[in-house]
Structures are given as structure tokens and as C-alpha cells.
Design an enzyme around this catalytic site. Sequence first.
Site, PDB file in Angstrom:
ATOM      1  CB  VAL A   1      -0.956   0.066   1.212  1.00  0.00           C
ATOM      2  CG1 VAL A   1      -2.025  -1.001   1.113  1.00  0.00           C
ATOM      3  CG2 VAL A   1      -0.190  -0.042   2.517  1.00  0.00           C
ATOM      4  CE1 TYR A   2       3.539   1.386   4.425  1.00  0.00           C
ATOM      5  CE2 TYR A   2       5.772   0.654   3.986  1.00  0.00           C
ATOM      6  CZ  TYR A   2       4.716   0.799   4.855  1.00  0.00           C
ATOM      7  OH  TYR A   2       4.836   0.374   6.157  1.00  0.00           O
ATOM      8  CB  SER A   3       3.723   5.645  -2.698  1.00  0.00           C
ATOM      9  OG  SER A   3       4.166   6.534  -1.698  1.00  0.00           O
TER      10      SER A   3
END
Length: 323
Positions: free
Chosen positions: A60-62
Site C-alpha cells: 500500500v505504500y504510495s
Amino acid sequence: MDYVKLGSTGLDVSRVCLGCMSFGVPARGNHTWSLDEESALPIIRQALESGINFLDTANVYSDGTSEEIVGRALADFGHRDEIVLATKVHGRMHAGANGAGLSRKAILSEIDNSLRRLGTDYVDLYQIHRYDPGTPVEETLEALHDVVKSGKARYIGASSMYAWQFSKMLYVAKQEGWTRFVTMQDHYNLLYREEEREMLPLCADWGVGAIPWSPLARGRLTRDWDDATARSETDEFGKLLYRDQDRKIVERVAAIADARGVTRAQIALAWLLSKPVVSAPIIGVTRPSQLDEALGALAIELSFEEIWSLEELYEPHRIAGHI
């Protein structure tokens, strides 16, 4: 660089882990302060050259671009067999009923998507980013076991949840003969020590290595309480984690740092490194100097009196970081 075993496994990891939430396309997701690829690559290279072999990211990071940047960095100047690469699954990655969570469908889809973005055949540590109350733990655990047995992950880990939830998953995995969690990525630092009540004793008992996130309390422990940064001004989640009473602990960190002639970040990290259950704090950096600073903490050994001084001001907090 110092290396330790990751929990009770035979895997050697650097004493600090490079957190990669700081890397990603700023326009993707809600991390407007993250570094684009051009700015991120030199830091990742610096980390590898300094001896850090443990990197942590998440799908989910960026919006997946963190994994893409990390993958390209490792392809350009990393040695895959020397790297301990970790990522996570749970958060929403696409619209629709099955775009998030820890169902068998989600896990088996997202491990393949993460491997594609990372440009690798396997990850060393595959972690559930949070507990999923909407999915039976048996379904989640068997799917994770199958990920390991398929060769797509070497180990599995978990992140912030209640100790009773983690205990349930540990016992079910043991009962069924499935792959067991070897790490707990929990919220733990001088400003938030609720994990010391149940989670960390549970980890110690089961030989689970703690790899705390936000070891510097989102930078709170590195600067004066009223100072702001680009991240703190837009980090709505971070605003829920700490409270104004924590100011006195920040001031105590500053006093000990000044007396020692080192930085506040180094004192805060040295405190975490003094805890036997902690394998490797996850440090997020956006400047090369911050990485050098974190590595400098490895040489600091706090006295009993300094540790007591840092801990005596703590007051219980409401549970935060599990959602």
C-alpha cells in the site's frame, strides 16, 4: 554493521532495518512527503553500502510505487541473496469487495502483485499489515503457509494488533502445523510503550522478533515538541498517536543527548536497541544525514541510570496504531 538473528530464526539481519514508506511517487496514495525514485535511490544505495541488509516496504505504500522503486534499486546495485526483503499485505489495493483484507483470494493475488513490482521471485518476510476481523484466522494462516511452501516467501510476520489476536494466530498455526509468524512489527518507542504490557512478553515467550515501526515517534523524538515538518503537517494518522503530555519525555531525551554530545534520534534508538526482544527497529529516512545518524546509534550503550531517566516519565496511553 552489527547483525542479529531475526527472532528465533537462523536469519541474520542488520541491527537496523531501512523502512521504505518514505519512498514512492508523491502523487500516488496519501504520502505527499515521500521521495520520488531519483531522490530515493541514493539513500537505498547508501544503506546497502553501509551494511544494512534488511529492507521493509508494503504493497500500500504510495499505491505500490514504493515496491517498484525498491525493486529497481535492488536490481541496479543490490545482491539479492544478501538482501532480506520484507513487504506487507492487508490494505486496500483496488476497488471492489475483495480489494483488501486477508482472505485467501487477497493474499494469493497480492503476493504475486508484490513480487511483480519488486522484480523478484520471492520475498524473505511476508507480513500481514493488520489483523482482519472479517476473515477466519484459519483461512489467512493456511494461505500464508501456502505462500511459503510455494517458495514465494521464506518467512512470515505480523504487524500491529492486540496480543490476544496474535496469540490466537500463533496457537492455531502451531496446532495445524502451518508456518508460524517469526516477527511482530509493532508500534513501540519512548512515547508509546503499551506493547510492553502484553505483546512484547508474548513475543519473548514465543521467540518472535520485534521490529518496531515509528521508533522515533514520527520524528517527535528528534526535535522540539512545537516544531513541525512537511510530514507532520499532513500526517493525520500520526496526529492520533501522541499527546501533549509526551512533551516532557522529548525534553528528557534532549537533555541526555546534549549531555552525551550526540543527537536525540541516537538516544531514542539506543533505548530501543537496549531491549532484548527488539531485533531491528525500522527507520524511515528522507536525507542521507538521517541514515548516518541512525547508524551512529549502534555505538551508544545507555547506562541503567539513563534508561531509568528516559522511562520514568511515561504515562499510560490509549491503544493506538492497530487500525
